[in-house]
Design a protein around this motif. Structure first.
Motif, PDB file in Angstrom:
ATOM      1  N   VAL A 182     -48.986 -14.516  47.254  1.00  0.00           N
ATOM      2  CA  VAL A 182     -48.200 -14.563  48.488  1.00  0.00           C
ATOM      3  C   VAL A 182     -47.700 -13.205  48.963  1.00  0.00           C
ATOM      4  CG1 VAL A 182     -45.952 -14.923  47.387  1.00  0.00           C
ATOM      5  CG2 VAL A 182     -46.396 -15.901  49.667  1.00  0.00           C
ATOM      6  N   ASP A 183     -47.681 -12.189  48.119  1.00  0.00           N
ATOM      7  CA  ASP A 183     -47.022 -10.937  48.501  1.00  0.00           C
ATOM      8  C   ASP A 183     -47.681 -10.239  49.687  1.00  0.00           C
ATOM      9  OD1 ASP A 183     -45.197 -11.342  46.530  1.00  0.00           O
ATOM     10  OD2 ASP A 183     -45.915  -9.768  45.192  1.00  0.00           O
ATOM     11  N   PHE A 184     -49.008 -10.400  49.849  1.00  0.00           N
ATOM     12  CA  PHE A 184     -49.669  -9.821  51.021  1.00  0.00           C
ATOM     13  C   PHE A 184     -48.928 -10.257  52.287  1.00  0.00           C
ATOM     14  CE2 PHE A 184     -52.949 -10.629  47.825  1.00  0.00           C
ATOM     15  CZ  PHE A 184     -53.539  -9.382  47.710  1.00  0.00           C
ATOM     16  N   ASP A 185     -48.594 -11.525  52.330  1.00  0.00           N
ATOM     17  CA  ASP A 185     -47.955 -12.139  53.488  1.00  0.00           C
ATOM     18  C   ASP A 185     -46.457 -11.864  53.518  1.00  0.00           C
ATOM     19  OD1 ASP A 185     -48.024 -14.009  55.765  1.00  0.00           O
ATOM     20  OD2 ASP A 185     -46.921 -15.360  54.464  1.00  0.00           O
ATOM     21  N   ALA A 186     -45.761 -12.259  52.448  1.00  0.00           N
ATOM     22  CA  ALA A 186     -44.299 -12.255  52.453  1.00  0.00           C
ATOM     23  C   ALA A 186     -43.708 -10.853  52.460  1.00  0.00           C
ATOM     24  CB  ALA A 186     -43.785 -13.039  51.250  1.00  0.00           C
ATOM     25  N   LEU A 187     -44.286  -9.941  51.673  1.00  0.00           N
ATOM     26  CA  LEU A 187     -43.705  -8.606  51.549  1.00  0.00           C
ATOM     27  C   LEU A 187     -44.214  -7.624  52.587  1.00  0.00           C
ATOM     28  CD1 LEU A 187     -43.623  -8.010  47.682  1.00  0.00           C
ATOM     29  CD2 LEU A 187     -41.849  -8.956  49.175  1.00  0.00           C
ATOM     30  N   TRP A 188     -45.470  -7.795  53.036  1.00  0.00           N
ATOM     31  CA  TRP A 188     -46.080  -6.741  53.848  1.00  0.00           C
ATOM     32  C   TRP A 188     -46.490  -7.185  55.242  1.00  0.00           C
ATOM     33  CZ3 TRP A 188     -44.146  -3.510  50.858  1.00  0.00           C
ATOM     34  CH2 TRP A 188     -44.239  -3.625  49.468  1.00  0.00           C
ATOM     35  N   GLY A 189     -47.110  -8.373  55.358  1.00  0.00           N
ATOM     36  CA  GLY A 189     -47.541  -8.834  56.675  1.00  0.00           C
ATOM     37  C   GLY A 189     -46.373  -9.077  57.611  1.00  0.00           C
ATOM     38  N   HIS A 190     -45.431  -9.916  57.179  1.00  0.00           N
ATOM     39  CA  HIS A 190     -44.281 -10.239  58.018  1.00  0.00           C
ATOM     40  C   HIS A 190     -43.441  -9.004  58.326  1.00  0.00           C
ATOM     41  CE1 HIS A 190     -44.943 -14.473  58.154  1.00  0.00           C
ATOM     42  NE2 HIS A 190     -44.790 -14.666  56.855  1.00  0.00           N
ATOM     43  N   ARG A 191     -43.406  -8.062  57.402  1.00  0.00           N
ATOM     44  CA  ARG A 191     -42.594  -6.855  57.596  1.00  0.00           C
ATOM     45  C   ARG A 191     -43.368  -5.752  58.312  1.00  0.00           C
ATOM     46  NH1 ARG A 191     -39.393  -6.696  51.707  1.00  0.00           N
ATOM     47  NH2 ARG A 191     -38.577  -8.815  51.873  1.00  0.00           N
ATOM     48  N   ARG A 192     -44.607  -6.061  58.684  1.00  0.00           N
ATOM     49  CA  ARG A 192     -45.452  -5.115  59.429  1.00  0.00           C
ATOM     50  C   ARG A 192     -45.550  -3.767  58.711  1.00  0.00           C
ATOM     51  NH1 ARG A 192     -47.064  -9.416  60.995  1.00  0.00           N
ATOM     52  NH2 ARG A 192     -46.998 -10.140  63.166  1.00  0.00           N
ATOM     53  N   ASP A 193     -45.815  -3.860  57.422  1.00  0.00           N
ATOM     54  CA  ASP A 193     -45.929  -2.684  56.556  1.00  0.00           C
ATOM     55  C   ASP A 193     -47.400  -2.499  56.174  1.00  0.00           C
ATOM     56  OD1 ASP A 193     -45.909  -0.803  54.481  1.00  0.00           O
ATOM     57  OD2 ASP A 193     -43.982  -1.492  53.707  1.00  0.00           O
TER      58      ASP A 193
END
Length: 396
Positions: A285-296
């Protein structure tokens, strides 16, 4: 006899590969998670994904396809009406979702829902916005403790979350309020995928800490899936990461909660050392939760690199009669506007030591080919009402 004794399906949560034809209807025209990451970064270190054919399927930046990929690959479209985690995973295992789950990222929950929630729970709601859980506790935790209110918030996903201090709110009461929220959000106009209890401890800012007593109240899949069929036939169905929550435990014979995507792959590597017959279904999930949503973009790229390293270890551990399928559940382009998921094609990259050669397959219009292929491999009929056709013969 099964062609493969063990199948590993790994979902790189949100790693989309280009806007679907109807993306504009979802506000996502031009989204392309993987390519835009490569374009921004120029190149990233993904030797194992590269040799499997990921760059033959979809490339960008300075990254180029390889001459002889060892995997087989194609693009999968989505026929369900949505672009969220539950819709994507359910479709992977055979369910077409007609009514999309609701998100309240931009506006918070409507006054009518909040009023009913306050009345039924006997508590005033504070927050009611999209926010990180740790951030909103720091912001409103003291007020909650002092006034007896309850923190309600959402995210870019279809979720309603309630924070409660374990010492002043009481866990049983927090769970009671979440059960009320789950009941209310079964209505079509407020239909969210999950309600989550988020307990924490501490008395003041800087001391607050979430505890392990989180509890998810998910919707059960709208019908039986390939997972149910496998379980009913006596096969192992091992869930890693969010899989148990996404399917509300339906069709899962064993579950492993992951603290991160790296941890999820470490758990998968441990499972690969065991004897089992059936499916190991993994969500990272980290691809999505940590980076995608945060536009990182940089963080997302580095997460792909971390995955690739453990992918190399998994490839070494794979047995002759193992099959690996890499895919995603939606997009979340970190270069795009807003913080929401993006409506995209997802990759299908398959590998087995049995395969005589790699190469492109004909694209399919639904994620459900994955569940149908897994069921076909084990000689199990897909449940009535499911969608998807098997591509097993193309993977031998």
């Amino acid at each position: 006899m099964s062609a493969y004794q063990r199948i590993f399906v790994i979902v790189l949560d949100s790693l989309g590969i280009g806007a679907l034809p109807d993306a504009a209807d979802f506000g996502d025209a031009g989204a392309d998670t993987f390519r835009h990451i490569l374009d921004r970064m120029g190149s990233i270190e993904i030797p194992n994904l590269t040799k499997l054919g990921m760059l033959n399927l979809h490339n960008g930046g300075e990254m180029k396809a390889v001459e002889k990929p060892v995997g087989r690959y194609m693009r999968l479209g989505e026929v369900s009406n949505g672009k969220d985690t539950m819709t994507g995973h359910w479709e992977i295992m055979g369910i077409k979702t007609e009514k999309p789950f609701k998100t309240f990222t931009e506006t918070g929950f409507p006054p009518e829902l909040i009023a009913e929630l306050e009345k039924r729970c006997g508590k005033r709601v504070i927050g009611n916005k999209s926010c990180s859980g740790t951030t909103i506790i720091e912001e409103l935790g003291e007020e909650e403790i002092e006034t007896g209110a309850m923190i309600v918030y959402t995210s870019a996903d279809s979720v309603l979350q309630i924070c409660g201090n374990e010492e002043t709110f009481d866990l049983k009461n927090l769970y009671r309020c979440c059960e009320i929220a789950r009941e209310l959000t079964l209505r079509d106009e407020w239909r969210v995928g999950r309600v989550i209890a988020r307990p924490y401890v501490g008395k003041r800012k800087g001391e607050f800490k979430r505890t392990s007593n989180r509890h998810d109240y998910a919707l059960k899949p709208s019908g039986p899936t390939a997972l149910n069929a496998l379980q009913d036939a006596g096969f192992d169905v091992i869930g890693v990461g969010k899989i148990h929550d996404i399917f509300c435990g339906e069709g899962i014979t064993e579950t492993h909660h992951s603290n991160s995507s790296v941890h999820g792959m470490e758990q998968t590597l441990e499972i690969a050392d065991r004897d089992f017959k059936g499916l190991c279904f993994v969500n990272l999930v980290d691809f999505d939760a940590l980076w995608g949503h945060r536009r990182d973009v940089k963080g997302y790229a580095e997460e792909i690199e971390k995955f690739d390293k453990n992918l190399g270890v998994l490839l070494e551990k794979m047995r002759e009669d193992d099959l690996l399928i890499l895919t995603a559940d939606h997009g979340n382009d970190p270069t795009y506007t807003g913080t929401d998921h993006t409506r995209e094609y997802v990759p299908f990259v398959a590998y087995s030591k049995k395969m005589g050669h790699g190469g492109a397959l004909e694209n399919e219009d639904t994620f459900a080919v994955i569940g149908a292929t897994v069921a076909d491999n084990f000689g199990v009929a897909m449940p009535e009402g499911t969608i998807g056709k098997s591509v097993l013969q193309k993977l031998l």
